[in-house]
Design a protein around this motif. Structure first.
Motif, PDB file in Angstrom:
ATOM      1  N   GLN A 271     -27.882  23.255  53.016  1.00  0.00           N
ATOM      2  CA  GLN A 271     -28.460  23.667  51.489  1.00  0.00           C
ATOM      3  C   GLN A 271     -29.878  24.533  51.570  1.00  0.00           C
ATOM      4  OE1 GLN A 271     -29.435  20.566  48.856  1.00  0.00           O
ATOM      5  NE2 GLN A 271     -27.688  19.529  49.202  1.00  0.00           N
ATOM      6  N   THR A 275     -30.050  28.950  50.778  1.00  0.00           N
ATOM      7  CA  THR A 275     -31.064  29.795  49.997  1.00  0.00           C
ATOM      8  C   THR A 275     -31.877  30.788  50.649  1.00  0.00           C
ATOM      9  OG1 THR A 275     -31.411  27.655  48.749  1.00  0.00           O
ATOM     10  CG2 THR A 275     -33.172  29.004  48.316  1.00  0.00           C
ATOM     11  N   ARG A 339     -31.636  21.513  43.342  1.00  0.00           N
ATOM     12  CA  ARG A 339     -32.366  22.483  42.651  1.00  0.00           C
ATOM     13  C   ARG A 339     -33.798  22.405  43.398  1.00  0.00           C
ATOM     14  NH1 ARG A 339     -34.581  22.182  37.657  1.00  0.00           N
ATOM     15  NH2 ARG A 339     -34.920  24.246  36.727  1.00  0.00           N
ATOM     16  N   GLU A 342     -34.056  23.942  46.586  1.00  0.00           N
ATOM     17  CA  GLU A 342     -33.839  25.422  46.440  1.00  0.00           C
ATOM     18  C   GLU A 342     -35.514  26.224  45.890  1.00  0.00           C
ATOM     19  OE1 GLU A 342     -30.425  26.881  43.843  1.00  0.00           O
ATOM     20  OE2 GLU A 342     -31.633  28.751  43.519  1.00  0.00           O
ATOM     21  N   LYS A 343     -35.960  25.562  45.133  1.00  0.00           N
ATOM     22  CA  LYS A 343     -37.147  25.880  44.505  1.00  0.00           C
ATOM     23  C   LYS A 343     -38.336  25.829  45.576  1.00  0.00           C
ATOM     24  CE  LYS A 343     -36.439  25.941  39.901  1.00  0.00           C
ATOM     25  NZ  LYS A 343     -36.645  26.974  38.866  1.00  0.00           N
ATOM     26  N   ARG A 346     -38.209  28.777  47.844  1.00  0.00           N
ATOM     27  CA  ARG A 346     -38.340  29.809  47.176  1.00  0.00           C
ATOM     28  C   ARG A 346     -39.886  29.896  47.598  1.00  0.00           C
ATOM     29  NH1 ARG A 346     -34.114  32.430  47.569  1.00  0.00           N
ATOM     30  NH2 ARG A 346     -32.335  31.950  46.140  1.00  0.00           N
TER      31      ARG A 346
END
Ligand SMILES: NC(=O)c1ccc[n+]([C@@H]2O[C@H](COP(=O)([O-])OP(=O)(O)OC[C@H]3O[C@@H](n4cnc5c(N)ncnc54)[C@H](OP(=O)(O)O)[C@@H]3O)[C@@H](O)[C@H]2O)c1
Length: 366
Positions: A271, A275, A339, A342-343, A346
């Motif tokens: 995962q 990303t 999610r 993923e954040k 980032r």
């Protein structure tokens, strides 16, 4: 209901989010700071994280000093707190037993003594490994009779950080029981970023893992398909901490803050890699072999991996019944982990050295 709180470790990752949560809900908070001149920076950060900086007040001190090094006036201030949140720790790999004990064990006992002497609830942050009984037995911790544990041997096996977190857990409980004072302990899994902003500071174990993956240092997945690194988002963690801290029925109890559906390590790395737009490692390397390889001079530094960090990757599953009951009571739920990861990636990308990031288009990372 708003009450006053005292927080150690407020300038750290979890501490910043705890301060944001406490002050956003109207609690006036005293923060122990080794460098109180940094209070304005901390207030700005807490404001960015959604808290109310006006409710934050610094008191100068250091948990490695007697009575936390507090002045008489500051001792008076913190005595009005309803809860002492103890988060401060030397959270780094490679500590000697003496360094780790001075802060993580003796420091925790000093905070416990101050809380007990003023009849104030202590909310301490431990770590989820304390509930991995198979692991405890394998490293020589006597869970039934902790005083029979040979701590120097435990430190020798797991390193200063983990050894001291385990020792402080048993030492604080023993002390609080002896003096009949109230404590509550929250055991977080490895903490990942905030589910909305992805905020996670550099140097956090998960941020380091993402950095290593991005820089192509992960050649294989440590462990087997059964190995996982349990995670918890920082926002779930601080909500759980505050709920149990103010819950009279949580006196002298412990709770795990851990997302039990965290994917196994291979799927998690997959995962994160997606990303990052890089290839995920597919082959496994046994953890014992990896630890053995890391003894080769210079390799641990080159790969930016510490053998100590590998203990946190394990196969143990945990009994989450108590945590789930509390989630229902407090109407608390884990955020969507895919999610959140993923954040988090980032956010970490924001401080990665761009030119070195290895992408599928730029496999050499140039
Ligand atoms: N993050 C995780 O993945 C994780 C997982 C499980 C458990 N935990 C536990 O959660 C707690 C908070 O972790 P974190 O990630 O927020 O740690 P962190 O970001 O490294 O912050 C550590 C905090 O402790 C303070 N501190 C260190 N030595 C001190 C001393 N001698 N006196 C007073 N304060 C001192 C630091 O203050 P300065 O600003 O002065 O350095 C900082 O505020 C720790 O107890 C850790 O063991 C964390």
């Amino acid at each position: 209901m708003s009450v006053e709180c005292f927080v150690t470790g407020g300038s750290g990752f979890v501490g910043q989010h705890l301060l944001a949560h406490l002050t956003a809900t109207g609690h006036k908070t005293w923060v122990l700071m080794r460098n109180p001149e940094n209070i304005e920076r901390l207030k700005e950060q807490v404001g960015r994280l959604g808290g109310n900086p006006a409710y934050i007040h610094a008191v100068e001190g250091d948990i490695s000093r007697e009575e936390l090094g507090l002045s008489e006036a500051d001792k008076q201030c913190v005595s009005s707190a309803a809860v002492f949140f103890h988060l401060a720790a030397q959270f780094t790999w490679g500590l000697t037993m003496e360094q780790a004990r001075a802060v993580n064990v003796q420091g925790a006992l000093r905070v416990a003594r101050l809380a007990a002497s003023q009849d104030i609830r202590l909310l301490m942050v431990g770590g989820y490994m304390v509930q991995n009984l198979t692991h405890l037995a394998s490293i020589g911790v006597d869970n039934e009779c902790p005083e029979n544990t040979n701590w120097p041997e435990v430190y020798g096996r797991v390193g200063g950080y983990e050894g001291s977190k385990l020792e402080s857990h048993f030492a604080v409980i023993r002390y609080m029981q002896e003096v009949g004072a109230d404590y509550t302990i929250v055991h977080p899994a490895t903490v990942c970023g905030h589910s909305e902003s992805g905020h996670i500071p550099e140097g956090q174990p998960l941020a380091d893992l993402i950095r290593n993956l991005a820089l192509g240092r992960f050649k294989a997945v440590p462990g087997s398909a059964r190995h996982w690194l349990p995670l918890v988002s920082v926002d779930y963690l601080v909500k759980m901490m505050t709920c149990v801290a103010f819950d009279p029925s949580m006196a002298n109890r412990q709770v795990l803050a851990l997302y039990e559906n965290t994917p196994n390590l291979q799927a998690m790395l997959g995962q994160l890699a997606k990303t990052l737009d890089i290839k995920a490692p597919r082959h496994h390397v046994p953890i014992g072999l990896l630890k053995w390889l890391l003894v080769i001079p210079g390799l641990a530094t080159r790969l930016s991996i510490s053998a100590e960090s590998l203990n946190f990757i394990q196969t143990q599953r945990f009994d989450m019944n108590d945590s789930q009951q509390l989630e229902r009571k407090y109407q608390l739920a884990h955020p969507d982990m895919a999610r959140t990861l993923e954040k988090t990636v980032r956010h970490v990308q924001g401080y990665l050295p761009n030119r070195q990031v290895q992408t599928s288009q730029n496999p050499a990372g140039r």
